[in-house]
Design an enzyme around this catalytic site. Structure first.
Site, short mmCIF file in Angstrom:
data_model
loop_
_atom_site.label_atom_id
_atom_site.label_comp_id
_atom_site.label_asym_id
_atom_site.label_seq_id
_atom_site.Cartn_x
_atom_site.Cartn_y
_atom_site.Cartn_z
N ASP B 152 31.70 32.03 46.83
CA ASP B 152 30.67 32.57 45.94
C ASP B 152 29.32 31.96 46.35
OD1 ASP B 152 33.06 33.32 44.72
OD2 ASP B 152 32.23 33.20 42.70
N LYS B 215 27.96 39.50 42.29
CA LYS B 215 28.25 38.73 41.08
C LYS B 215 26.94 38.51 40.34
CE LYS B 215 29.87 34.01 40.03
NZ LYS B 215 30.56 32.82 40.56
N LYS B 251 31.47 41.24 39.83
CA LYS B 251 31.92 40.13 39.01
C LYS B 251 30.83 39.67 38.06
CE LYS B 251 33.31 35.25 39.29
NZ LYS B 251 33.64 34.12 40.15
#
Lengths: 290, 315
Positions: B152, B215, B251
């Site tokens: 991430d 995300k 996400k």
């Protein structure tokens, strides 16, 4: 001159320091002792009970963490504000219980005095039920009372103010938070008490007051895993219902104050039983001399 | 249709990238917020709710990103990821655990070899992303070397807001390369992007540069994930698949605490991009306390009585 239109009050629930309507949108008719319409009260549903438990749980750390002295001061303040609503309480008690004003007034006096009496115990109960214990070993050993947690209270059905105060005050004086289901047929003094609590210094969520029937919300509260104790006084006289509520409460081993066979005489001098019913004794062994 | 030639053309220079991103249609702010709010009122009950709860559990990236994290805490988190409710074997596993790079090895070991639960690691100077590219690449390589299945990364919001799109693009490409086979999730930190137009541009930028997931947030900036922001991002992945044929995951992370919140996101996914995305491979929820609430709801459905947090693990 035109006749003035009456401004009627909407009777609502008291949850988390706010006055919401019932999630269900339902209400029911509250009548006086002779059957005349007094009010339309909110008819709490199981989701209102759920929300009230969430609010009580949220308020618990602050209220149980406040000093006993501070809790006493706050509770005394409640009695002061009740005094200011004296006439309103007298009207509601007289109408709901079918009493003469003089008799109702004496009951309201007694209820306020009862509240003050319990308020006084806030910073004294630990000295009475706590102890330092003589033990055979190098330990300083002492026991202190701690609040049980979130308490669901089924308020008495008949005594709408004195009985209400007599079951509610001992719960919160020890640092617990409460979800109270008011008398189904006589809820008005409880609703007025919620307005008193909202305008005293009691933090929102410490007391949550629901109105409606026992059948709708009591089983939910009794079975709720996040409720730590339940007072079944409001189910007095209905042994079958009380039994079912006790069974529901057994799942997470709640403290249960059992329903009496008949509603007690609330005028009688209270003892400490109702305070200690919602206290857990913690004993600490502290090594000394090492 | 954006074919490979057209895509490399867009990425060929700062100017063409800017032309493309600023050529994207603007987001109707009021419309997006109203749409998200309207979908949030959908009532999901009984069997649909049961399905949604289990789906949400299987989509969770169970996250701990605190300075005070310890190997012990990460091991406990991994145990919970594998068996969210020890008293009920029918509860699905979560999708992944998400930790700092230095704890990836611990998580990997705790989950065991070939675990169905993935290990995701934040990297690239999380959460601010204010380090040099060399440090970001090294951070990523270390996480992957320690066993991270997913990375991430955070984008450089300073560069993005200053309009240096090329710099952000190159950084994502470089990190993607450093990550190798690991799945790359690109954190846009929408709470700092100020407008929905920027969210749409950042989403496209991340997808053009090769991110596998986009995300919303690090969870360290308020507001974190919101429904309208997620809606804009879902529209971006939908449009991107239409244009290129490539499917990108989404996400939302941060601030999703209750089952009700989670179900609102699932409704949003279903109504915006359809059930192609209703799968842990394409939609994840970055959360920690959400899991306990989902478990409590699950128990409420199973037993009929309201559950309490005393009966679930603290984390």
């Amino acid at each position: 001159m035109a006749e003035r239109l009456a401004v009627k009050k909407t009777y609502k629930l008291y949850v988390g320091g706010k006055f919401p309507r019932s999630e269900s949108g339902r209400s029911y008719e509250v009548t006086d002792a002779k059957g005349g319409l007094l009010a339309n009260a909110a008819w709490a549903s199981r989701k209102d009970a759920r929300d009230a438990v969430v609010a009580a749980r949220k308020a618990l750390p602050g209220w149980s963490g406040a000093t006993a002295y501070n809790r006493g001061q706050v509770l005394y303040r409640v009695a002061e504000v009740m005094e200011g609503r004296h006439a309103q309480f007298v009207n509601e008690v007289a109408a709901g219980e079918g009493l003469a004003r003089g008799k109702a007034s004496a009951l309201v006096d007694e209820a306020i005095d009862r509240w003050v009496w319990y308020a006084g115990w806030a910073d004294k109960i630990a000295q009475v039920v706590g102890s330092s214990n003589p033990v055979a070993g190098p330990y300083f050993d002492f026991s202190v009372p701690e609040p049980t947690g979130v308490v669901a209270v089924l308020a008495p059905q008949r005594s709408s103010l004195l009985g209400l105060v007599s079951v509610l005050a001992p719960v919160i004086v020890g640092g617990n938070t409460a979800v109270l289901l008011a008398s189904a047929d006589r809820p008005l003094p409880a609703i007025t008490l919620s307005e008193v609590l909202a305008t005293s210094d009691v933090p929102g969520g410490v007391v949550n007051i629901l109105t409606g029937t026992l059948a709708d919300t009591a089983p939910i509260l009794a079975a709720h895993m996040d409720v730590n104790a339940v007072d079944l006084t409001g189910a007095a006289g209905d042994a079958e219902q009380a039994r079912e509520l006790e069974l529901a409460a057994a799942d997470n081993l709640k403290r249960v104050v059992r329903a009496p066979e008949a509603e007690p005489d609330w005028i009688a001098e209270p003892g400490l039983e109702r305070i200690t019913a919602y206290l857990e004794i913690k004993t600490v062994w502290h090594p000394v001399g090492v | 249709m954006l074919d490979d030639a057209r895509l490399s053309d867009i990425a060929s220079s700062e100017a063409s990238l800017r032309r493309f991103l600023h050529g994207l249609p603007g987001v109707d702010q009021t419309g997006a917020e109203a749409r998200a709010a309207a979908l949030a009122t959908r009532s999901i009950k009984t069997t649909a709710k049961q399905y949604a709860i289990d789906l949400a559990i299987s989509m969770i990236d169970l996250t701990t990103l605190e300075g005070q994290d310890t190997p012990g805490k990460v091991r406990a988190l991994c145990a919970k990821a594998l068996r969210p409710d020890p008293s009920d074997r029918t509860v699905p596993r979560v999708a992944a655990v998400c930790v700092y790079p230095d704890l990836v090895a611990t998580a990997k070991e705790a989950l065991g070899p070939n675990s169905p639960v993935k290990v995701a690691s934040v990297a690239t100077g999380f959460p601010s992303g204010r380090t040099s590219l060399a440090v970001k690449e090294a951070d990523t390589r270390e996480a992957v070397a320690a066993g991270a299945d997913e990375v991430d990364m955070v984008i450089d919001r300073g560069a993005f807001l200053a309009g240096r799109y090329g710099e952000v693009f190159d950084e994502i490409v470089a990190v993607k390369q450093a990550a190798g086979d690991a799945h790359l999730k690109v954190i846009l930190e929408t709470g700092e992007l100020a407008t929905y137009d920027n969210v749409r541009r950042a989403s496209w930028l991340a997808m053009l540069a090769g991110g596998d997931f986009i995300k919303t947030s690090t969870g360290k900036v308020a507001p974190a994930a919101t429904l309208p922001v997620t809606l804009v991002m879902l529209e971006a992945v939908r449009d991107f698949r239409e244009a290129t044929g490539r499917q990108i995951g989404v996400k939302p992370a941060g601030g999703i605490r209750t089952s009700k919140d989670a179900i609102k996101y699932l409704v949003l996914v279903n109504e915006t991009v359809g059930d192609d995305w209703l799968d842990p491979d394409w939609f994840r929820l970055g959360a920690s306390s959400l899991l306990n609430d989902l478990l409590m709801q699950r128990q409420k459905i199973a037993t009929g009585r309201y559950a309490g947090p005393d009966y679930f693990t603290l984390d």
